[in-house]
Design an enzyme around this catalytic site. Structure first.
Site, PDB file in Angstrom:
ATOM      1  N   TRP A  78      -6.932 -24.445  26.182  1.00 13.67           N
ATOM      2  CA  TRP A  78      -7.870 -23.771  25.266  1.00 13.67           C
ATOM      3  C   TRP A  78      -8.708 -24.730  24.421  1.00 13.67           C
ATOM      4  CZ3 TRP A  78      -9.752 -19.093  23.846  1.00 13.67           C
ATOM      5  CH2 TRP A  78     -10.370 -19.030  22.577  1.00 13.67           C
TER       6      TRP A  78
ATOM      7  N   ASN B   8     -11.884 -24.327  21.240  1.00 19.88           N
ATOM      8  CA  ASN B   8     -12.982 -23.637  20.551  1.00 19.88           C
ATOM      9  C   ASN B   8     -13.840 -24.659  19.815  1.00 19.88           C
ATOM     10  OD1 ASN B   8     -10.333 -22.892  18.989  1.00 19.88           O
ATOM     11  ND2 ASN B   8     -11.843 -22.493  17.412  1.00 19.88           N
ATOM     12  N   ASP B   9     -14.224 -24.413  18.597  1.00 14.49           N
ATOM     13  CA  ASP B   9     -15.282 -25.182  17.916  1.00 14.49           C
ATOM     14  C   ASP B   9     -15.348 -26.694  18.196  1.00 14.49           C
ATOM     15  OD1 ASP B   9     -14.775 -22.785  16.664  1.00 14.49           O
ATOM     16  OD2 ASP B   9     -14.536 -23.624  14.676  1.00 14.49           O
TER      17      ASP B   9
ATOM     18  N   TRP C  11      -5.843 -19.244  22.253  1.00 15.74           N
ATOM     19  CA  TRP C  11      -5.815 -19.897  20.942  1.00 15.74           C
ATOM     20  C   TRP C  11      -4.373 -20.030  20.458  1.00 15.74           C
ATOM     21  CZ3 TRP C  11      -4.261 -19.274  15.900  1.00 15.74           C
ATOM     22  CH2 TRP C  11      -4.901 -20.087  14.950  1.00 15.74           C
TER      23      TRP C  11
ATOM     24  N   PHE D 177      -7.527 -27.381  11.624  1.00 15.49           N
ATOM     25  CA  PHE D 177      -8.693 -26.528  11.859  1.00 15.49           C
ATOM     26  C   PHE D 177      -9.978 -27.361  11.849  1.00 15.49           C
ATOM     27  CE2 PHE D 177      -7.755 -21.745  10.995  1.00 15.49           C
ATOM     28  CZ  PHE D 177      -6.754 -21.752  11.941  1.00 15.49           C
ATOM     29  N   SER D 178     -11.108 -26.661  11.898  1.00 18.77           N
ATOM     30  CA  SER D 178     -12.386 -27.351  12.081  1.00 18.77           C
ATOM     31  C   SER D 178     -12.780 -28.246  10.909  1.00 18.77           C
ATOM     32  CB  SER D 178     -13.491 -26.325  12.330  1.00 18.77           C
ATOM     33  OG  SER D 178     -13.328 -25.801  13.618  1.00 18.77           O
TER      34      SER D 178
ATOM     35  N   ARG E 257     -12.591 -23.062   4.439  1.00 20.44           N
ATOM     36  CA  ARG E 257     -12.442 -24.001   5.559  1.00 20.44           C
ATOM     37  C   ARG E 257     -13.740 -24.600   6.124  1.00 20.44           C
ATOM     38  NH1 ARG E 257     -10.620 -18.911   7.697  1.00 20.44           N
ATOM     39  NH2 ARG E 257     -12.165 -17.989   9.100  1.00 20.44           N
ATOM     40  N   ASP E 258     -13.512 -25.463   7.124  1.00 17.13           N
ATOM     41  CA  ASP E 258     -14.545 -26.073   7.962  1.00 17.13           C
ATOM     42  C   ASP E 258     -15.478 -27.013   7.197  1.00 17.13           C
ATOM     43  OD1 ASP E 258     -13.290 -24.316   9.695  1.00 17.13           O
ATOM     44  OD2 ASP E 258     -14.913 -22.845   9.679  1.00 17.13           O
TER      45      ASP E 258
ATOM     46  N   GLU F  10     -18.267 -19.170   8.420  1.00 16.11           N
ATOM     47  CA  GLU F  10     -17.476 -20.281   8.951  1.00 16.11           C
ATOM     48  C   GLU F  10     -18.398 -21.429   9.344  1.00 16.11           C
ATOM     49  OE1 GLU F  10     -13.712 -18.085  11.075  1.00 16.11           O
ATOM     50  OE2 GLU F  10     -15.491 -18.207  12.312  1.00 16.11           O
TER      51      GLU F  10
HETATM   52  C1  FRU Z   1     -14.379 -20.760  13.977  1.00 17.39           C
HETATM   53  C2  FRU Z   1     -12.979 -20.939  13.439  1.00 17.39           C
HETATM   54  C3  FRU Z   1     -13.001 -21.824  12.220  1.00 17.39           C
HETATM   55  C4  FRU Z   1     -11.619 -22.374  12.183  1.00 17.39           C
HETATM   56  C5  FRU Z   1     -11.293 -22.532  13.646  1.00 17.39           C
HETATM   57  C6  FRU Z   1      -9.866 -22.255  14.014  1.00 17.39           C
HETATM   58  O1  FRU Z   1     -14.433 -20.479  15.322  1.00 17.39           O
HETATM   59  O2  FRU Z   1     -12.408 -19.689  13.152  1.00 17.39           O
HETATM   60  O3  FRU Z   1     -13.395 -21.168  11.031  1.00 17.39           O
HETATM   61  O4  FRU Z   1     -11.541 -23.585  11.492  1.00 17.39           O
HETATM   62  O5  FRU Z   1     -12.129 -21.627  14.342  1.00 17.39           O
HETATM   63  O6  FRU Z   1      -9.605 -22.583  15.331  1.00 17.39           O
END
Ligand code: FRU
Length: 500
Positions: A37, A39-40, A64, A96-97, A170-171, A222
């Site tokens: 998997w 993502n970001d 995820w 996380f991101s 976050r992020d 986000e």
């Molecule tokens: C966006 C998000 C972020 C977070 C991450 C978790 O896609 O939800 O806000 O940090 O993915 O995987």
């Protein structure tokens, strides 16, 4: 007669199934991890001639899970090499991101023997505190690398920014603000952005907030980004805010604001939302840091609406191509533009260029002898802004439609007959985007990989990114126009695979 069509149907079904093998939908020039998997995109950074891409990664499954930072490197943002995982979850939480910076002045003091420390600033997401519903389970931490991003050490004083009681906190996207010689952190804090500043990346003070009363609020805010661009000699600040759900074509999407930033406050020219990309599949898009006066954007080519269900194996998700950002005025309104970064040229293969094509009945645009891979870049310019439709198709009957509808002044991508769509109820839909340009001619660039199309219309004023899962490559390409249209110029180039 009946028997023959039954046989043909069986044969087609067989061909389609025979393709149902691992790697079938593997993007050939977009980054995707070899397995599991993603993502970001995170911590995107240019340093010492290398582009670093980190990403939300779960190395144990195709869904995820506890987040790590995966890592890949590239010399051109087109050929990527997967590297060992950079950051693992720990007792403070999942990783996380976030972002990464080259701390060239060694403000953090992490540097040793003149070596520039790379510093990653990320969110720790604590699943134990989350279960306890404390509302304080996300906080910001840092890690540094003294070997150009190969290995990372988490700072012993983590977290560097504790949670003040905000559930979604976050992020962090961090950049150096030269006029006041300080770091600025742009943080997504539920329904707004909060800006913090720091002299050393370790201690942070709140500067201001933006957005509780601006933009789209159909979902949580986000993955933000804040960066300066130049327009006609003037500095314009771009604030990107990703939002999920609440995108213009449902689910996840990226909105942006243009305005001023003085080291403390972001003041938007307008509180209305503009969209970075109107397609369904460009989320968490942010820019690389340390790229001088180039602003290069890359997003996650999926949507939380179905990301965990897409029929790929043994990996899930890819990123968009890298896009170069600019600004353009239309009437009195200023917009962001994004076009493929020039590095994409490095995989340009054979092609052709044609001038003055009259289109009414379908005209074949695939090169003579075909393009079995279905990987290509198309650049097209029409003589007028009239209706037309590009049809990407295969012999198994899948079709992806990309076009312009004059009556509604909209571009569209229709993936309702593009192949496998049944893994999620909303996947097989038609997406639309307004044409913002007032130019009398339409100029568009279309970049197609095995499982995605990226449409850049009118110099990147309207952008759409959509993924799809065709049974066999969409190697045929025709253009048609019920009312007829004149194409001034068309260029078609095969793109060559660049994955490892
Ligand atoms: C966006 C998000 C972020 C977070 C991450 C978790 O896609 O939800 O806000 O940090 O993915 O995987």
């Amino acid at each position: 007669m009946k028997k023959i069509s039954l046989l043909a149907a069986l044969l087609l079904a067989y061909v389609a199934n025979a393709q149902d093998v691992p790697e079938k939908y593997r993007p050939q020039f977009h980054f995707s991890p070899k397995a599991h998997w993603m993502n970001d995109p995170n911590g995107m950074l240019f340093h010492n001639g290398t582009y670093h891409l980190f990403y939300q990664y779960y190395p144990e499954a195709k869904i995820w899970g506890p987040m790590h930072w995966g890592h890949a490197t590239s010399k051109d943002m087109v050929h990527w090499k997967e590297q060992p995982i950079a950051l693992y979850p720990d007792n403070l939480g999942y990783i996380f991101s976030g972002s990464a910076v080259a701390d060239v002045n060694n403000t953090s003091g992490f540097g040793k023997d003149g070596k520039t420390p790379l510093v990653a600033i990320f969110t720790h997401h604590n699943p134990v505190l989350e279960k306890q519903k404390t509302g304080r389970h996300e906080y910001q931490s840092i890690a540094y690398s003294l070997d150009d991003g190969v290995t990372w050490t988490k700072y012993s004083g983590n977290p560097v920014l504790p949670n003040p009681g905000i559930t979604d906190f976050r992020d962090p996207k961090v950049r150096w603000y030269e006029p006041q010689k300080k770091w600025i952190m742009t943080l997504a804090t539920k329904d707004r952005i909060t800006f913090y500043s720091s002299p050393d990346l370790k201690s942070w003070s709140k500067e201001s907030e933006f957005g509780a009363d601006a933009g789209a609020h159909g979902g949580v805010w986000e993955c933000p980004d804040l960066l300066p661009l130049t327009h006609e000699g003037k500095q314009v600040w771009l604030l990107i805010v990703n939002i999920n759900p609440g995108g213009p074509n449902k689910g996840s999407a990226g909105q942006y604001f243009l305005g001023d930033f003085d080291g403390k406050t972001f003041t938007a020219y307008s509180k209305e939302t503009k969209w970075l990309d109107w397609g369904a599949d460009n989320y968490a898009a942010v820019t690389f840091s340390n790229t001088g006066n180039r602003s290069l954007l890359m997003g996650w080519m999926s949507n939380w609406q179905y990301a965990n269900q897409v029929p790929t194996d043994p990996w899930r998700s890819a990123n968009t191509i890298s896009r170069e950002l600019g600004l353009k005025t239309v009437g009195k309104e200023l917009y962001l533009t994004s076009v493929p970064a020039r590095e994409l040229e490095s995989i340009k293969g054979e092609g052709y260029s044609k001038k003055n094509l009259t289109v009414k009945a379908p005209v074949d645009l695939a090169p003579k002898g075909g393009n079995a891979s279905g990987l290509f870049r198309l650049d097209l310019k029409t003589a007028t802004a009239g209706d037309f439709e590009l049809v990407l198709s295969n012999k198994t009957g899948n079709e992806l439609l990309i076009g312009y509808d004059k009556a509604s002044n909209q571009y569209y991508i229709d993936r309702s007959k593009s192949g496998k769509i049944d893994f999620e109820a909303g996947f097989g839909q038609k997406h639309t985007a307004p044409r913002l340009s007032k130019d009398g001619k339409i100029a568009l660039t279309l970049v197609a990989d095995v499982a995605s199309v990226e449409l850049f219309a009118d110099g990147g004023l309207t952008v759409m990114t959509d993924i799809f899962f065709a049974d066999t490559p969409l190697s045929d390409l025709t253009i048609k126009s019920a009312k007829g249209i004149q194409v001034e110029e068309v260029q078609y180039h095969v793109l060559k695979p660049s994955i490892e």
